[in-house]
Design a protein around this motif. Structure first.
Motif, PDB file in Angstrom:
ATOM      1  N   GLN A   1      90.608 -22.573  67.957  1.00 58.38           N
ATOM      2  CA  GLN A   1      89.227 -23.048  67.825  1.00 58.38           C
ATOM      3  C   GLN A   1      89.085 -24.267  68.900  1.00 58.38           C
ATOM      4  O   GLN A   1      89.802 -25.308  68.826  1.00 58.38           O
ATOM      5  CB  GLN A   1      88.907 -23.153  66.578  1.00 58.38           C
ATOM      6  CG  GLN A   1      89.279 -22.576  65.517  1.00 58.38           C
ATOM      7  CD  GLN A   1      88.764 -21.104  65.388  1.00 58.38           C
ATOM      8  OE1 GLN A   1      87.865 -20.748  66.182  1.00 58.38           O
ATOM      9  NE2 GLN A   1      89.390 -20.255  64.717  1.00 58.38           N
ATOM     10  N   THR A   2      87.791 -24.088  69.594  1.00 55.64           N
ATOM     11  CA  THR A   2      87.590 -25.259  70.302  1.00 55.64           C
ATOM     12  C   THR A   2      86.270 -26.016  69.891  1.00 55.64           C
ATOM     13  O   THR A   2      85.206 -25.423  69.643  1.00 55.64           O
ATOM     14  CB  THR A   2      87.200 -24.677  71.958  1.00 55.64           C
ATOM     15  OG1 THR A   2      88.575 -24.205  72.435  1.00 55.64           O
ATOM     16  CG2 THR A   2      86.883 -26.072  72.960  1.00 55.64           C
ATOM     17  N   GLY A   3      86.314 -27.240  69.646  1.00 47.55           N
ATOM     18  CA  GLY A   3      85.285 -28.158  68.903  1.00 47.55           C
ATOM     19  C   GLY A   3      84.891 -29.212  70.034  1.00 47.55           C
ATOM     20  O   GLY A   3      85.553 -29.820  70.736  1.00 47.55           O
TER      21      GLY A   3
ATOM     22  N   THR B   1      83.390 -32.156  67.156  1.00 43.79           N
ATOM     23  CA  THR B   1      83.880 -32.032  65.854  1.00 43.79           C
ATOM     24  C   THR B   1      85.374 -31.866  65.828  1.00 43.79           C
ATOM     25  O   THR B   1      85.741 -31.177  67.182  1.00 43.79           O
ATOM     26  CB  THR B   1      83.410 -31.009  65.118  1.00 43.79           C
ATOM     27  OG1 THR B   1      83.973 -30.670  63.869  1.00 43.79           O
ATOM     28  CG2 THR B   1      83.323 -29.639  65.987  1.00 43.79           C
ATOM     29  N   THR B   2      86.131 -32.120  65.143  1.00 43.03           N
ATOM     30  CA  THR B   2      87.526 -31.905  64.968  1.00 43.03           C
ATOM     31  C   THR B   2      87.972 -30.713  64.225  1.00 43.03           C
ATOM     32  O   THR B   2      89.022 -30.470  64.049  1.00 43.03           O
ATOM     33  CB  THR B   2      88.482 -33.167  64.489  1.00 43.03           C
ATOM     34  OG1 THR B   2      88.031 -33.550  63.218  1.00 43.03           O
ATOM     35  CG2 THR B   2      88.418 -34.261  65.717  1.00 43.03           C
ATOM     36  N   ALA B   3      87.016 -30.005  63.579  1.00 45.41           N
ATOM     37  CA  ALA B   3      87.204 -28.883  62.612  1.00 45.41           C
ATOM     38  C   ALA B   3      86.471 -27.867  62.924  1.00 45.41           C
ATOM     39  O   ALA B   3      85.718 -27.524  62.020  1.00 45.41           O
ATOM     40  CB  ALA B   3      87.445 -29.454  61.252  1.00 45.41           C
TER      41      ALA B   3
END
Length: 322
Positions: free
Chosen positions: A23-25, A28-30
């Motif tokens: 996933q790419t954010g 946000t790190t999540a």
């Protein structure tokens, strides 16, 4: 060597698969989706040029952009086409090359298919507002308009022609459909400036360009019978009595007064249904005309007609005497 190459390919495939699953954010790190942008919420700005929204699509050497965001005054998301310095808004086209748009459905069957809700038009009028003037090339925020064109291929908002139909039913047979057709200017007489009403797929009534109400060729125009109002004592006619029947049940003589200010063309029938004779009296400023100067009904069941010619001149005729 072959074994080493095989292991390398397996490791490469695993690595690529992990990349695909990643996933790419931003902000946000999540991230929970393939691509997630997280930032402060804000309603769309109307001025300035500071960051406003979660995502922007922009182009080289152009001022127009498409911004996406989440509101902070209530739980809503927004999309706004506008100038990158705000203050100027632009058009947003959905499927400009064709295709349908669905709201509440993933399988729209019309240019706009609304499922699971109604539609409101907020027009900004107060309950004391006057009727707005008819618009020409512009369109009011209270208005739904059918527009046409001379060629049929280029939309002409400023043209006088146009057609709009409101219909319900008739998915398998026209005899199960009711509809209202509204036409602007047309070179075809049947389509020129009229309103047509249908039930069961058949025209029942139309209003022509001169304001005449016409029944269909094969059906009787019904539902327009005069209202019968009963009186039993002295009475003064009112504009609301236009096209009505005034039935007097009085047992003794009464007077029906004709006031000033009745609309030109006002007409009604007055029936002496009871034993009481009716005398027609003119209010101050009104002139009553009768060929024999009669002003009283002849007796029980006599009918008199009242017709206002304008300028407070009223003709009464029928079963009258003195």
């Amino acid at each position: 060597m072959k074994k080493l190459l095989t292991v390398f390919l397996i490791v490469l495939a695993i690595f690529q698969n992990r990349k695909l699953l990643a996933q790419t954010g931003i902000g946000t790190t999540a991230p929970v989706n393939k691509f997630q942008v997280e930032t402060a919420t804000a309603d769309p700005a109307t001025s300035g040029s500071a960051a406003n929204g979660n995502l922007r699509l922009s182009g080289l050497s152009v001022a127009h952009v498409l911004d996406f965001g989440l509101g902070n005054t209530s739980n809503f998301a927004w999309i706004q086409a506008r100038n990158k310095t705000y203050g100027t808004n632009y058009n947003l086209a959905l499927n400009p090359l064709g295709g349908n748009v669905g709201i509440g459905t993933s399988s729209p069957t019309a240019k706009l298919n609304l499922v699971g809700g109604g539609m409101r038009i907020y027009d900004g009028f107060t309950n004391s507002g006057t009727r707005p003037a008819i618009n020409t090339s512009s369109i009011g925020n209270y208005e739904i308009r059918g527009v046409g064109s001379a060629t049929g291929t280029v939309q002409a908002d400023g043209a006088d022609d146009g057609f709009l139909r409101l219909s319900a039913g008739g998915g398998t047979t026209t005899t199960a459909q009711s509809s209202i057709d509204i036409s602007g200017f047309s070179n075809t007489a049947d389509m020129n400036n009229n309103i047509v009403f249908r039930t069961a797929g058949t025209e029942r009534m139309r209003i022509d360009l001169n304001g005449n109400v016409l029944g269909s060729n094969s059906n009787t125009l019904s539902g327009f019978g005069a209202t019968i109002s009963s009186i039993s004592a002295a009475y003064t006619l009112a504009a609301t009595d236009n096209a009505e029947v005034i039935k007097s049940d009085a047992a003794s003589a009464i007077t029906v007064t004709i006031p000033t200010g009745l609309p030109t063309g006002f007409n009604c029938m007055v029936l002496q249904y009871g034993a009481g004779q009716i005398t027609f009296a003119a209010a101050s400023g009104v002139t009553i005309i009768n060929r024999n100067s009669y002003t009283k009904t002849l007796g029980q069941y006599a009918i008199a007609t009242v017709l206002h010619l304008g300028s407070n001149i009223v003709v009464i005729s029928g079963e009258l005497g003195n």
